[in-house]
Design a protein around this motif. Structure first.
Motif, PDB file in Angstrom:
ATOM      1  N   MET A   1       7.904  -8.526 -10.981  1.00 24.02           N
ATOM      2  CA  MET A   1       8.279  -7.695 -12.128  1.00 24.02           C
ATOM      3  C   MET A   1       9.069  -6.470 -11.676  1.00 24.02           C
ATOM      4  N   ALA A   2       8.638  -5.849 -10.568  1.00 27.47           N
ATOM      5  CA  ALA A   2       9.320  -4.660 -10.063  1.00 27.47           C
ATOM      6  C   ALA A   2      10.741  -4.984  -9.613  1.00 27.47           C
ATOM      7  N   VAL A   3      10.912  -6.124  -8.957  1.00 29.98           N
ATOM      8  CA  VAL A   3      12.253  -6.530  -8.512  1.00 29.98           C
ATOM      9  C   VAL A   3      13.155  -6.797  -9.715  1.00 29.98           C
ATOM     10  N   LEU A   4      12.624  -7.500 -10.717  1.00 28.33           N
ATOM     11  CA  LEU A   4      13.426  -7.753 -11.921  1.00 28.33           C
ATOM     12  C   LEU A   4      13.811  -6.450 -12.607  1.00 28.33           C
ATOM     13  N   LEU A   5      12.867  -5.519 -12.689  1.00 25.51           N
ATOM     14  CA  LEU A   5      13.150  -4.232 -13.312  1.00 25.51           C
ATOM     15  C   LEU A   5      14.187  -3.465 -12.510  1.00 25.51           C
ATOM     16  N   ALA A   6      14.104  -3.556 -11.174  1.00 27.14           N
ATOM     17  CA  ALA A   6      15.084  -2.887 -10.328  1.00 27.14           C
ATOM     18  C   ALA A   6      16.482  -3.456 -10.547  1.00 27.14           C
ATOM     19  N   LEU A   7      16.580  -4.781 -10.651  1.00 25.52           N
ATOM     20  CA  LEU A   7      17.889  -5.402 -10.887  1.00 25.52           C
ATOM     21  C   LEU A   7      18.478  -4.967 -12.219  1.00 25.52           C
ATOM     22  N   ILE A   8      17.629  -4.947 -13.250  1.00 28.11           N
ATOM     23  CA  ILE A   8      18.113  -4.503 -14.571  1.00 28.11           C
ATOM     24  C   ILE A   8      18.570  -3.055 -14.509  1.00 28.11           C
ATOM     25  N   THR A   9      17.768  -2.205 -13.832  1.00 26.46           N
ATOM     26  CA  THR A   9      18.090  -0.782 -13.747  1.00 26.46           C
ATOM     27  C   THR A   9      19.361  -0.531 -12.950  1.00 26.46           C
ATOM     28  N   LEU A  10      19.495  -1.203 -11.803  1.00 25.94           N
ATOM     29  CA  LEU A  10      20.642  -0.959 -10.927  1.00 25.94           C
ATOM     30  C   LEU A  10      21.927  -1.593 -11.446  1.00 25.94           C
ATOM     31  N   LEU A  11      21.822  -2.797 -12.021  1.00 29.76           N
ATOM     32  CA  LEU A  11      23.025  -3.503 -12.456  1.00 29.76           C
ATOM     33  C   LEU A  11      23.447  -3.153 -13.879  1.00 29.76           C
ATOM     34  N   PHE A  12      22.450  -2.917 -14.725  1.00 28.51           N
ATOM     35  CA  PHE A  12      22.771  -2.696 -16.139  1.00 28.51           C
ATOM     36  C   PHE A  12      22.213  -1.390 -16.680  1.00 28.51           C
ATOM     37  N   GLY A  13      21.684  -0.546 -15.778  1.00 32.34           N
ATOM     38  CA  GLY A  13      21.014   0.669 -16.225  1.00 32.34           C
ATOM     39  C   GLY A  13      21.862   1.571 -17.088  1.00 32.34           C
ATOM     40  N   GLY A  14      23.124   1.762 -16.697  1.00 30.93           N
ATOM     41  CA  GLY A  14      23.994   2.637 -17.486  1.00 30.93           C
ATOM     42  C   GLY A  14      24.207   2.109 -18.895  1.00 30.93           C
ATOM     43  N   GLY A  15      24.485   0.813 -18.996  1.00 34.87           N
ATOM     44  CA  GLY A  15      24.686   0.218 -20.310  1.00 34.87           C
ATOM     45  C   GLY A  15      23.432   0.241 -21.153  1.00 34.87           C
ATOM     46  N   VAL A  16      22.277  -0.038 -20.513  1.00 34.35           N
ATOM     47  CA  VAL A  16      21.007  -0.009 -21.242  1.00 34.35           C
ATOM     48  C   VAL A  16      20.727   1.394 -21.762  1.00 34.35           C
ATOM     49  N   GLN A  17      20.941   2.409 -20.927  1.00 38.22           N
ATOM     50  CA  GLN A  17      20.677   3.778 -21.348  1.00 38.22           C
ATOM     51  C   GLN A  17      21.619   4.223 -22.453  1.00 38.22           C
ATOM     52  N   ARG A  18      22.870   3.806 -22.397  1.00 45.06           N
ATOM     53  CA  ARG A  18      23.801   4.153 -23.482  1.00 45.06           C
ATOM     54  C   ARG A  18      23.391   3.475 -24.781  1.00 45.06           C
ATOM     55  N   TRP A  19      22.931   2.219 -24.672  1.00 43.12           N
ATOM     56  CA  TRP A  19      22.487   1.496 -25.860  1.00 43.12           C
ATOM     57  C   TRP A  19      21.256   2.165 -26.463  1.00 43.12           C
ATOM     58  N   LEU A  20      20.338   2.605 -25.601  1.00 41.20           N
ATOM     59  CA  LEU A  20      19.147   3.287 -26.095  1.00 41.20           C
ATOM     60  C   LEU A  20      19.487   4.656 -26.662  1.00 41.20           C
ATOM     61  N   ALA A  21      20.440   5.362 -26.017  1.00 38.82           N
ATOM     62  CA  ALA A  21      20.807   6.697 -26.484  1.00 38.82           C
ATOM     63  C   ALA A  21      21.495   6.657 -27.846  1.00 38.82           C
ATOM     64  N   ALA A  22      22.210   5.557 -28.133  1.00 36.73           N
ATOM     65  CA  ALA A  22      22.891   5.453 -29.431  1.00 36.73           C
ATOM     66  C   ALA A  22      21.895   5.488 -30.580  1.00 36.73           C
ATOM     67  N   ARG A  23      20.747   4.883 -30.401  1.00 34.59           N
ATOM     68  CA  ARG A  23      19.664   4.903 -31.391  1.00 34.59           C
ATOM     69  C   ARG A  23      18.352   5.047 -30.640  1.00 34.59           C
ATOM     70  N   PRO A  24      17.889   6.272 -30.444  1.00 39.75           N
ATOM     71  CA  PRO A  24      16.695   6.491 -29.616  1.00 39.75           C
ATOM     72  C   PRO A  24      15.451   5.760 -30.096  1.00 39.75           C
ATOM     73  N   ALA A  25      15.398   5.433 -31.382  1.00 41.30           N
ATOM     74  CA  ALA A  25      14.220   4.710 -31.875  1.00 41.30           C
ATOM     75  C   ALA A  25      14.130   3.305 -31.284  1.00 41.30           C
ATOM     76  N   ARG A  26      15.214   2.810 -30.690  1.00 38.04           N
ATOM     77  CA  ARG A  26      15.162   1.489 -30.048  1.00 38.04           C
ATOM     78  C   ARG A  26      14.147   1.467 -28.910  1.00 38.04           C
ATOM     79  N   MET A  27      14.060   2.577 -28.163  1.00 38.85           N
ATOM     80  CA  MET A  27      13.090   2.630 -27.077  1.00 38.85           C
ATOM     81  C   MET A  27      11.674   2.553 -27.614  1.00 38.85           C
ATOM     82  N   THR A  28      11.448   3.199 -28.745  1.00 36.04           N
ATOM     83  CA  THR A  28      10.132   3.126 -29.386  1.00 36.04           C
ATOM     84  C   THR A  28       9.793   1.691 -29.747  1.00 36.04           C
TER      85      THR A  28
END
Length: 324
Positions: free
Chosen positions: A259-286
């Motif tokens: 799980m940690a390795v998968l999370l690391a891959l998502i964070t390192l490879l797609f982290g910027g895009g994921v954070q921008r997507w979450l920042a556009a509508r912060p309730a998505r993280m909720t």
């Protein structure tokens, strides 16, 4: 009346203050729908989940491959072999029913802010999660080494229709509590119930992740996975609390490494895009956190408590898929 210098107006986009890592202040509009989807998906997962497939076909195969021999058919010969067995079977146990809850426990890590590097973002919460997990695993492993085979989890009593064995009762109590706690945390993320970490998180912001580690460490207290029972028996027979503690810690670390390795891959490879997507509508993280907890919690409680009663013939029926 004008606000003083020490007061601020709440942002229209953030109507509630954040109280902990799990309750970030943003509330989706259709909270009832989120709860329904999360609980329903957890229930459906109990219907389609095949313990024989994930424990034997996947879990045993992974352990056999990594160890290079038949994990169940080969006795654990010595402490070194036991340590290797503990870590490898922990990895194999990633795919068992117990570890559905890891998905819920790790989901808040996706929402870490971007003020530090992505690697540091990931390692900090993982480190605090490991503190809680290792503490419980080490204590329980040492207890097994001291108390030995008199514990309920060591019971070799055969499963009898209409009767719960001591190890079944222990599993039901432990996983039932873990499941209900995770359901509560999912509801708390949506602000439908009070945040249990609201007070302590102000003083210790990492307390929620430590608590999640405690829950993951608690899997060992109820786990009936066949390969883990071999490790449990070996630690109990050894009478060595240090060996028990070390083996159980490695078992828990093996549980989360994939799980940690998968999370690391998502964070390192797609982290910027994921954070921008979450920042556009912060309730998505909720929504992500709430649904993850609700799925994991509903599955854990229904699978280990309600469906277990049906498997023992104590309740007449529980829906299962044809391949189960």
């Amino acid at each position: 009346m004008a606000l003083s210098d020490t007061q601020t107006r709440p942002s229209p986009a953030e109507p509630h203050p954040a109280t902990s890592l799990f309750v970030n202040g943003y509330v989706p509009r259709r909270r009832g729908l989120v709860v329904t989807i999360g609980l329903l998906l957890g229930f459906v997962l109990t219907i389609v989940w095949s313990a024989e497939f994930v424990d034997s076909t996947i879990g045993d195969s992974v352990a056999n491959t990594l160890l290079g021999h038949d994990a169940k058919g080969t006795p654990i010969a010595g402490i070194a072999a036991g340590i290797a067995f503990a870590f490898v079977t922990g990895i194999a146990g990633t795919f068992t029913a117990c570890n559905i809850a890891v998905f819920g426990a790790m989901s808040p890590m996706l929402g870490q802010d971007s003020r530090s590097s992505r690697v540091r973002q990931l390692l900090r919460p993982l480190g605090w999660l490991s503190v809680g997990m290792i503490s419980v695993s080490a204590l329980y492993g040492a207890l097994v080494g001291l108390v030995g085979t008199s514990m309920p989890q060591f019971s070799t009593a055969p499963s009898t229709p209409g009767v719960l064995s001591p190890r079944s009762i222990q599993s039901m109590v432990v996983f039932g509590l873990i499941g209900l706690i995770m359901v509560y945390l999912g509801l708390a993320a949506l602000r439908l119930v009070p945040d249990p970490f609201a007070g302590i998180a102000r003083r210790s912001p990492n307390a929620p992740m430590v608590f999640m580690g405690v829950l993951i460490g608690g899997f060992l207290i109820g786990r009936p996975f066949g390969l883990f029972r071999m490790l449990f028996r070996d630690a109990a027979d050894s009478g060595n609390p240090l060996y028990g503690a070390g083996a159980f810690v490695l078992q828990s670390l093996g549980n989360i490494i994939i799980m940690a390795v998968l999370l690391a891959l998502i964070t390192l490879l797609f982290g910027g895009g994921v954070q921008r997507w979450l920042a556009a509508r912060p309730a998505r993280m909720t929504v992500i956190v709430a649904v993850a907890f609700l799925i994991a919690g509903a599955f854990t409680f229904l699978y280990w408590d309600v469906r277990s009663l049906e498997r023992r013939g104590i309740i007449p029926w529980y829906p299962v898929a044809p391949w189960v």
